[in-house]
Each structure stands twice: as structure tokens, then as C-alpha cells.
Design an enzyme around this catalytic site. Sequence first.
Site, PDB file in Angstrom:
ATOM      1  N   GLU A  50       0.756  -1.225  -0.027  1.00 50.64           N
ATOM      2  CA  GLU A  50       0.042   0.108  -0.035  1.00 50.64           C
ATOM      3  C   GLU A  50       0.658   1.247  -0.110  1.00 50.64           C
ATOM      4  OE1 GLU A  50      -3.593   0.234   0.166  1.00 50.64           O
ATOM      5  OE2 GLU A  50      -3.452  -1.947  -0.711  1.00 50.64           O
ATOM      6  N   GLU A  59      -1.439   9.600   0.267  1.00 52.59           N
ATOM      7  CA  GLU A  59      -1.667   9.263  -1.187  1.00 52.59           C
ATOM      8  C   GLU A  59      -1.003  10.195  -2.062  1.00 52.59           C
ATOM      9  OE1 GLU A  59      -5.767   8.932  -3.882  1.00 52.59           O
ATOM     10  OE2 GLU A  59      -5.887   9.228  -1.743  1.00 52.59           O
ATOM     11  N   ASN A  99     -14.500   6.639   7.235  1.00 52.73           N
ATOM     12  CA  ASN A  99     -13.419   5.803   7.843  1.00 52.73           C
ATOM     13  C   ASN A  99     -12.769   6.488   9.025  1.00 52.73           C
ATOM     14  OD1 ASN A  99     -13.892   3.361   6.539  1.00 52.73           O
ATOM     15  ND2 ASN A  99     -12.916   4.234   4.791  1.00 52.73           N
TER      16      ASN A  99
END
Length: 307
Positions: free
Chosen positions: A160, A169, A207
Site C-alpha cells: 500500500e 496518497e 472511515n
Amino acid sequence: MRSRRAPLLIAAVVAALLTPAAAAAAAPAPAAQAVVASCSAAAWSGSAVYVGGNQVTHGGAAWRAKWWTQGETPGTTGPWGVWERTGTCDGGEPPIDPPGTEDFPVSQAQFNQFFPHRNSFYTYSGLVDALSAYPGFANSGSETIQKREAAAFLANVSHETGGLVHVVEQNTANYPHYCDTSQPYGCPAGHDQYYGKGPIQLSWNYNYKAAGDALGIDLLNNPRLVQTDSAIAWKTGLWYWNTQNGPGTMTAHAAIVNDRGFGETIRSINGSIECNGGNPAQVQSRIDTYLRFTSALGVDPGGNLRC
């Protein structure tokens, strides 16, 4: 117990029979000159190539390469490995595992070896601090299961984050897209603040809300904590691993503990995109890393590696 010391009489006879020439032949060869520690040597670099005799500094110590090497961290290759410790610099010592990690299957030295190019944000101590949030993680079932879970988690977070290199990100164009305005609590930190962060790239306002509630941390209002506090970042990764099914039918923790295989952990994290033939190259990348980590931990990886 049989003594390892030869009887004196036998020793005397052997000495008497040994001629001067034989004695000279039997004399030990002069010891090789010791390598002098070079604390002025350049710091070790995971991308550099070293050959036998090259010296570096790392972890408060001086090291000498015995042969050609690249990407092998000094202090993690063991007594028969490529790096020979030649001395201590400025009172430093090799990494010592923090207290409370005796039962965690991955040592600090192994962690450093797994992630030689990691971002300094992803500390081993931060991971250790996060373990208390989910004490069953890598601590359930047999020793084999515990090692598999530690390897599976670290393999997935490695994938990831590009080897624990990326904290956030990389595609900033996606940042405004992670605010679900249908949620009653909205996006109080700003519509563009819930982008992927941390070892499992936590994203979306709901989340952050769920993870924060579970961990007792206000991540909805302070989502940047996931990219500024190492322990909190690791905790969000463990929160997802231990409590969220994601696109799968079980948590990644349950997949390993119930012997459903590494493939089910992939499904729980990114199954809607990668599994069922969606992206076999990405799946293989995760598997390759998992196999490398389980090999280093000396444990069989189990079956059902694919999803």
C-alpha cells in the site's frame, strides 16, 4: 561428565615426541590484523553498492562489508552475513527492541531489513506503541499463525505504501473526492482532508470517524494526525486489519487466525479491484512480499495465497 582437558601424562608424551620442526608447523598462524573501526566513514545507504572492505557507519556503529552487497542493512545480516561490526561510534549501539515486544514476531532488526528504504515516519517504536490497541493482533493461535499474521500485515502495508515510503496518497487530484456529504457529521476538517494516509492509506470521512471512535481519537476533526503521529498511523492500520471486512467477507485478522489464507487478506483490503482476476500483477506483488517476509521469519506461508 567427561572432561574436555587431556590427561597431563598424555600431554607430556605428545610434547616430548613433537620435533622442533613439527612444533613449528603446529604453531598457530599469526592472527590477521584487526580491522580498525572507521567512524568517519560515510553513512550506509540502501541504494549504494558496496564491495569487500568498504566501511560505513550505521546505527551508531562502524561496519565493514565482507563482499559485494546492496540493500542489506548493517546490524541485520547476522554473524555470518555480509556486514562485520568493527566498533562503536559516539556511544551508539545497534537497535534494541523496545520493552513489551518480546511476544511480537518481528524484531526491530527484521523490521529494518524488511523496509530498508522506509520513510523515517514509519518507526518500529510507533508500531510497538500501536500494538496495545489490538492485543490479539499477531498474538492469537499458534506461533506459526502469529508469524503469518505479522508477515501478512506488513506485506500488505508494504504494498500500500511502496515499502513504507509513502505516508500520504500520491495522487493529489483525488483529495477532494473522499468526503461523503451524505453523512450527518460531514467533513469538518475540509472536503479535501480525508485522502489516504498511513500504512493502509485510511481514506473517506466515514472511515476517519469510525477509526477515531474505535481508538478514542478525534480523527474526524483532526485527520492529519494520521500523517503526523506514527503510533496513530499504525493504529489506524491495525484498526482496519482487525475490525473491517472491506470488500471481503471477513477481517484480515480473521482470515489468518482461521487459516483462510493470505489471499483473503488481499480481498479484505482491495478485493473489489484486485481479486477475481481484476489485477493479477498487484496480487502477485503482495504475494511475493508475503513470501519474502515469511521466509525471513522462518515460517510456512500456508495455502490459499491468491484471491
